[in-house]
Design a protein around this motif. Structure first.
Motif, PDB file in Angstrom:
ATOM      1  N   LYS A  94       8.065  -7.850  -4.959  1.00 40.10           N
ATOM      2  CA  LYS A  94       7.636  -9.434  -4.790  1.00 40.10           C
ATOM      3  C   LYS A  94       5.939  -9.223  -5.393  1.00 40.10           C
ATOM      4  N   SER A  95       5.213  -7.489  -5.092  1.00 38.77           N
ATOM      5  CA  SER A  95       4.139  -7.475  -5.508  1.00 38.77           C
ATOM      6  C   SER A  95       4.552  -5.998  -6.792  1.00 38.77           C
ATOM      7  N   THR A  96       5.137  -5.963  -7.066  1.00 40.85           N
ATOM      8  CA  THR A  96       5.405  -5.621  -8.274  1.00 40.85           C
ATOM      9  C   THR A  96       5.654  -6.909  -9.351  1.00 40.85           C
ATOM     10  N   GLY A 117      -3.785  -6.926   0.846  1.00 42.28           N
ATOM     11  CA  GLY A 117      -4.155  -6.416   2.629  1.00 42.28           C
ATOM     12  C   GLY A 117      -2.949  -5.544   2.912  1.00 42.28           C
ATOM     13  N   GLU A 118      -2.185  -5.217   2.226  1.00 42.37           N
ATOM     14  CA  GLU A 118      -0.908  -3.670   2.488  1.00 42.37           C
ATOM     15  C   GLU A 118      -1.515  -2.674   2.329  1.00 42.37           C
ATOM     16  N   GLU A 119      -1.601  -2.648   0.609  1.00 41.97           N
ATOM     17  CA  GLU A 119      -1.801  -1.242   0.222  1.00 41.97           C
ATOM     18  C   GLU A 119      -3.627  -1.523  -0.337  1.00 41.97           C
ATOM     19  N   SER A 120      -3.221   0.369  -1.011  1.00 41.48           N
ATOM     20  CA  SER A 120      -4.539   0.145  -0.711  1.00 41.48           C
ATOM     21  C   SER A 120      -4.985   0.658  -2.089  1.00 41.48           C
ATOM     22  N   ILE A 163      -2.593 -13.772  -3.711  1.00 40.72           N
ATOM     23  CA  ILE A 163      -2.383 -12.793  -1.495  1.00 40.72           C
ATOM     24  C   ILE A 163      -1.633 -12.086  -2.060  1.00 40.72           C
ATOM     25  N   ASP A 164      -1.547 -11.222  -1.899  1.00 39.96           N
ATOM     26  CA  ASP A 164      -0.803 -10.374  -0.966  1.00 39.96           C
ATOM     27  C   ASP A 164      -0.626  -9.004   0.128  1.00 39.96           C
ATOM     28  N   SER A 165      -0.528 -10.057   1.244  1.00 39.35           N
ATOM     29  CA  SER A 165       0.561 -11.186   1.437  1.00 39.35           C
ATOM     30  C   SER A 165       0.156 -11.894   2.553  1.00 39.35           C
ATOM     31  N   GLY A 206       4.859 -14.516   0.177  1.00 38.69           N
ATOM     32  CA  GLY A 206       5.202 -14.330   1.821  1.00 38.69           C
ATOM     33  C   GLY A 206       6.464 -13.704   2.204  1.00 38.69           C
ATOM     34  N   HIS A 207       6.656 -12.369   3.719  1.00 41.41           N
ATOM     35  CA  HIS A 207       8.025 -11.464   3.542  1.00 41.41           C
ATOM     36  C   HIS A 207       8.887 -12.330   4.189  1.00 41.41           C
ATOM     37  N   VAL A 208      10.439 -12.888   4.355  1.00 44.21           N
ATOM     38  CA  VAL A 208      10.742 -13.082   5.109  1.00 44.21           C
ATOM     39  C   VAL A 208      11.150 -12.133   6.145  1.00 44.21           C
TER      40      VAL A 208
HETATM   41 MG    MG Z   1       4.286  -5.641  -1.227  1.00 42.99          MG
END
Ligand code: MG
Ligand code: TYD
Length: 447
Positions: A94-96, A117-120, A163-165, A206-208
């Motif tokens: 998803k981020s990719t 919000g997840e990666e620098s 927005i991640d995620s 959104g992660h499942v």
């Molecule tokens: Mg990701």
């Protein structure tokens, strides 16, 4: 400031109660209640009713990306001011995908705000490097407080925001942790309001989650405008982007990508890709021209039968509906006199594709029959048809498009229900082999 009313909400299913409960009466989960402060209802200016015929037809054009598989699922690009949710398992890509999309929009001259919000920032820079995303006009914001995010967006006024995620951000003033149901819902509602008032589109990741400990995209489906799921098997490089809800276009469209070392690449001829590794003389393999939304797609269905060592033989369905497999096995047993009661049956759709339409029934039945009898199905034919409980074959919709796709890929003949030929204009590219029943189809295919 007026103090908002508080309610208690189950983090598992969303059930609300005026007081704390140890166990949810809806879903029976223990210790799932958290307090939630309902924000006082803001007074809004009264809306004016408008006569429908007087409403202007003019609207701002969609944001069309040079990623046509992505446009297709959206119904022709991103609608300004829309909130699009992209769900999927962690690690699926998803981020990719969204970093690539963000890069394309930025390259096209629009500014993009990518909130992570997840990666620098550094991690994202490294990934962008690999993906060939240059990054001019692409702003990365490592922030999880929603208020700050919206403030930054308000200053920048980008063309697109990512927005991640959604599980990583939190809204101040909501008394629960980031990722909990009330947080995820509150943040989504506020993002939706912001998108509508600013006219800026937001793509939301959104992660499942399987265990349900953090709230998944399903609880957000009714809030957002568009819901897409990125799917794929862990060990297959193909990724399907599937439309589940779309306020601006048709659903059931799919976009097909392949995960390479430089990110996701569009698969422009998916039928060919899915058939490329097929062994020509494979026993238990059948090609079915299915339809995904409006797009015909040739898939390979494989079946393997093997003598069971259990009193109750096993059935395994990958990519086809389990109950459908049971039905077909029962019809094969009763109407085509095949002994399957002492056989385990495994059915698999190659490439991690899911086939849900009954039009694939005949293909599944022939694959099972081929494996049981040890006879291959002629590799230059495709087959299509729904199987009924009395072993009859039923016509399927949009036959011409399916046949055209099969012909395009070099298939010579199609085994189909006799009734399907009625009303079909002449189709010279392909020989049509009619069958009245499942037994007759098996006789023809396994001759
Ligand atoms: Mg990701
Ligand atoms: P990612 O986009 O981080 O997944 P998500 O955001 O859905 O959790 O994708 C992670 C996987 O993708 C990871 O296992 C590595 C793989 N990948 C590639 O194969 N090629 C690439 O160019 C990139 C960036 C990732």
């Amino acid at each position: 400031m007026t103090k908002g009313r508080t309610v208690f909400m189950c983090q598992n299913c969303g059930h609300e109660s005026p007081k704390w409960l140890g166990r949810c009466p809806e879903c029976n989960q223990w210790n799932s209640y958290v307090e939630r402060v309902l924000s006082p209802v803001a007074t809004r200016p009264k809306a004016q009713a408008q006569e429908l015929s007087q409403v202007s037809l003019e609207h701002s054009p969609r944001l069309v990306l040079p990623f046509s598989e992505f446009n297709r699922v959206l119904g022709g690009g991103i609608v300004p001011g829309s909130l699009v949710l992209i769900g999927g398992d962690p690690g699926i890509g998803k981020s990719t995908l969204l970093l690539q999309v963000a890069g394309m929009v930025a390259e096209g001259g629009g500014e993009v705000l990518y909130v992570s919000g997840e990666e620098s920032v550094h991690q994202i820079r490294l990934r962008a490097e690999r993906l060939g995303v240059l990054g001019a006009g692409l702003y990365i914001l490592p922030e999880i407080a929603l208020g700050n995010i919206l403030e930054c967006a308000q200053e920048l006024l980008p063309r697109l925001m990512v927005i991640d995620s959604i599980q990583a951000v939190y809204a101040e003033g909501t008394a629960s942790t980031a990722g909990s149901l009330s947080q995820v819902r509150e943040c989504t509602v506020r993002l939706m309001q912001w998108a509508k008032s600013s006219g800026i589109s937001i793509l939301l990741i959104g992660h499942v989650t399987k265990d349900g400990t953090i709230a998944g995209p399903h609880v957000l489906e009714h809030i957002v405008d568009v819901v897409l799921y990125l799917e794929g098997e862990r060990f297959s490089s193909y990724r399907l982007l599937r439309g589940v809800k779309n306020r601006f276009g048709s659903i059931n469209e799919i976009g097909i990508f392949e995960m390479r070392d430089r990110g996701l690449v569009e698969v422009t001829n998916p039928s060919q890709a899915f058939l490329s590794q097929r062994a020509e003389d494979a026993i238990g393999s059948v090609i079915v021209p299915t339809l995904e939304g409006t797009r015909p797609l040739l898939v390979e269905i494989q079946a393997l039968t093997s003598p069971s060592s259990f009193a109750l033989p096993r059935r395994t369905a990958n990519g086809v509906d389990f109950n459908r497999l049971l039905l077909i096995a029962a019809v094969l047993t009763r109407r085509a006199k095949m002994t399957l009661s002492n056989q385990d049956i495994i059915v698999n759709v190659v490439g991690g594709i899911k086939v849900s339409e009954p039009a694939a029934d005949l293909g599944i039945a022939l694959a099972i029959g081929s494996s049981l009898r040890g006879i291959r199905v002629n590799p230059s034919i495709v087959t299509i048809g729904e199987v009924g409980l009395s072993g009859e074959l039923r016509a399927v919709s949009q036959l011409e498009r399916r046949l055209a796709e099969a012909a395009k890929l070099g298939f010579k003949a199609c085994l189909l229900p006799a009734s399907a030929r009625l009303g079909l204009p002449p189709f010279p590219q392909m020989e049509l082999i009619p069958a009245d029943s499942l037994s007759q189809a098996l006789k023809i295919a396994l001759a």
